[in-house]
Motif scaffolding. Structure first.
Motif, PDB file in Angstrom:
ATOM      1  N   MET A   1       0.982  -1.258   0.074  1.00 16.56           N
ATOM      2  CA  MET A   1       0.220  -0.474   0.180  1.00 16.56           C
ATOM      3  C   MET A   1       0.658   1.657  -0.143  1.00 16.56           C
ATOM      4  N   ILE A   2       2.132   1.222   0.902  1.00 19.35           N
ATOM      5  CA  ILE A   2       2.392   2.664   0.837  1.00 19.35           C
ATOM      6  C   ILE A   2       4.258   2.074   0.217  1.00 19.35           C
TER       7      ILE A   2
ATOM      8  N   ALA B   1      11.208  16.661  -0.562  1.00 24.17           N
ATOM      9  CA  ALA B   1      10.829  17.567  -0.811  1.00 24.17           C
ATOM     10  C   ALA B   1       9.855  17.883   0.799  1.00 24.17           C
ATOM     11  N   GLY B   2       9.846  17.576   1.937  1.00 22.88           N
ATOM     12  CA  GLY B   2       9.495  17.680   3.023  1.00 22.88           C
ATOM     13  C   GLY B   2       8.214  16.499   3.455  1.00 22.88           C
ATOM     14  N   GLU B   3       8.403  17.129   4.842  1.00 18.53           N
ATOM     15  CA  GLU B   3       6.953  16.452   5.444  1.00 18.53           C
ATOM     16  C   GLU B   3       6.096  16.220   4.657  1.00 18.53           C
ATOM     17  N   ASP B   4       5.829  17.211   4.974  1.00 21.58           N
ATOM     18  CA  ASP B   4       3.964  17.337   4.040  1.00 21.58           C
ATOM     19  C   ASP B   4       4.133  16.183   3.321  1.00 21.58           C
ATOM     20  N   ALA B   5       5.011  16.311   1.801  1.00 24.55           N
ATOM     21  CA  ALA B   5       4.280  15.607   0.708  1.00 24.55           C
ATOM     22  C   ALA B   5       4.380  14.393   1.237  1.00 24.55           C
ATOM     23  N   VAL B   6       5.677  13.529   1.888  1.00 23.25           N
ATOM     24  CA  VAL B   6       5.401  11.961   2.492  1.00 23.25           C
ATOM     25  C   VAL B   6       4.141  12.388   3.174  1.00 23.25           C
TER      26      VAL B   6
ATOM     27  N   TYR C   1       1.090  12.032   0.714  1.00 24.24           N
ATOM     28  CA  TYR C   1       1.043  10.322  -0.368  1.00 24.24           C
ATOM     29  C   TYR C   1       0.319   9.655   0.649  1.00 24.24           C
ATOM     30  N   ILE C   2       1.182   9.421   2.417  1.00 26.94           N
ATOM     31  CA  ILE C   2       0.640   8.332   3.205  1.00 26.94           C
ATOM     32  C   ILE C   2      -1.263   8.845   3.024  1.00 26.94           C
ATOM     33  N   TYR C   3      -0.797   9.878   3.824  1.00 26.74           N
ATOM     34  CA  TYR C   3      -2.730   9.370   3.770  1.00 26.74           C
ATOM     35  C   TYR C   3      -4.064   9.845   2.446  1.00 26.74           C
ATOM     36  N   ARG C   4      -3.074  10.273   1.370  1.00 24.65           N
ATOM     37  CA  ARG C   4      -4.065   9.982  -0.138  1.00 24.65           C
ATOM     38  C   ARG C   4      -3.862   7.837  -0.040  1.00 24.65           C
TER      39      ARG C   4
ATOM     40  N   GLN D   1       2.596   8.703  19.516  1.00 29.42           N
ATOM     41  CA  GLN D   1       3.720   7.582  19.112  1.00 29.42           C
ATOM     42  C   GLN D   1       3.726   7.809  17.013  1.00 29.42           C
ATOM     43  N   VAL D   2       2.542   7.498  16.447  1.00 30.91           N
ATOM     44  CA  VAL D   2       2.653   6.932  15.262  1.00 30.91           C
ATOM     45  C   VAL D   2       3.420   7.703  14.527  1.00 30.91           C
ATOM     46  N   ALA D   3       2.329   9.414  15.110  1.00 29.57           N
ATOM     47  CA  ALA D   3       3.432  10.439  14.647  1.00 29.57           C
ATOM     48  C   ALA D   3       4.914  10.675  14.163  1.00 29.57           C
ATOM     49  N   ARG D   4       5.011  10.183  15.312  1.00 24.91           N
ATOM     50  CA  ARG D   4       7.349  10.519  15.658  1.00 24.91           C
ATOM     51  C   ARG D   4       7.748   9.207  14.918  1.00 24.91           C
ATOM     52  N   ILE D   5       6.877   7.839  15.126  1.00 23.77           N
ATOM     53  CA  ILE D   5       7.331   7.061  13.964  1.00 23.77           C
ATOM     54  C   ILE D   5       7.408   7.688  12.865  1.00 23.77           C
ATOM     55  N   VAL D   6       6.357   7.566  12.200  1.00 28.01           N
ATOM     56  CA  VAL D   6       6.583   8.615  10.684  1.00 28.01           C
ATOM     57  C   VAL D   6       7.640   9.469  10.835  1.00 28.01           C
ATOM     58  N   ARG D   7       7.281  10.662  10.932  1.00 23.05           N
ATOM     59  CA  ARG D   7       8.621  11.372  11.185  1.00 23.05           C
ATOM     60  C   ARG D   7      10.422  10.952  11.845  1.00 23.05           C
TER      61      ARG D   7
END
Length: 89
Positions: free
Chosen positions: A1-2, A13-18, A21-24, A70-76
């Motif tokens: 999926m990802i 391109a930065g965190e917002d770009a990534v 994509y993940i949210y889409r 925790q999820v946000a930290r792992i993604v970051r």
């Protein structure tokens, strides 16, 4: 999926770009019964493998209990980690 390669391409391109994509991808696949089935299978396997006396899997305990933070930290951490080295060089 990802697609990890695509995540690596988007990282400059930065965190917002990534995250975009993940949210889409999550939105696009959230109604896919095959994806849900695979995820449920994996979660069940994670929760039931080698249960400890308290009934929790040691692997489940490793996931923590920090929720979205925790999820946000792992993604970051994943986004900011150095790109993987190309082993073919």
């Amino acid at each position: 999926m990802i697609d990890r390669a695509l995540v690596d391409e988007l990282r400059p391109a930065g965190e917002d770009a990534v995250l975009g994509y993940i949210y889409r991808q999550i939105t696009e696949h959230s109604g896919d019964l095959a994806v849900r089935s695979v995820l449920m299978e994996r979660f069940r396997a994670l929760a039931t493998c080698t249960a400890a006396p308290d009934g929790l899997s040691p692997r489940l305990r490793e996931l923590g209990h920090g929720g979205a933070r925790q999820v946000a930290r792992i993604v970051r951490q994943t986004i900011l980690a150095p790109p993987p080295m190309d082993s073919s060089r």
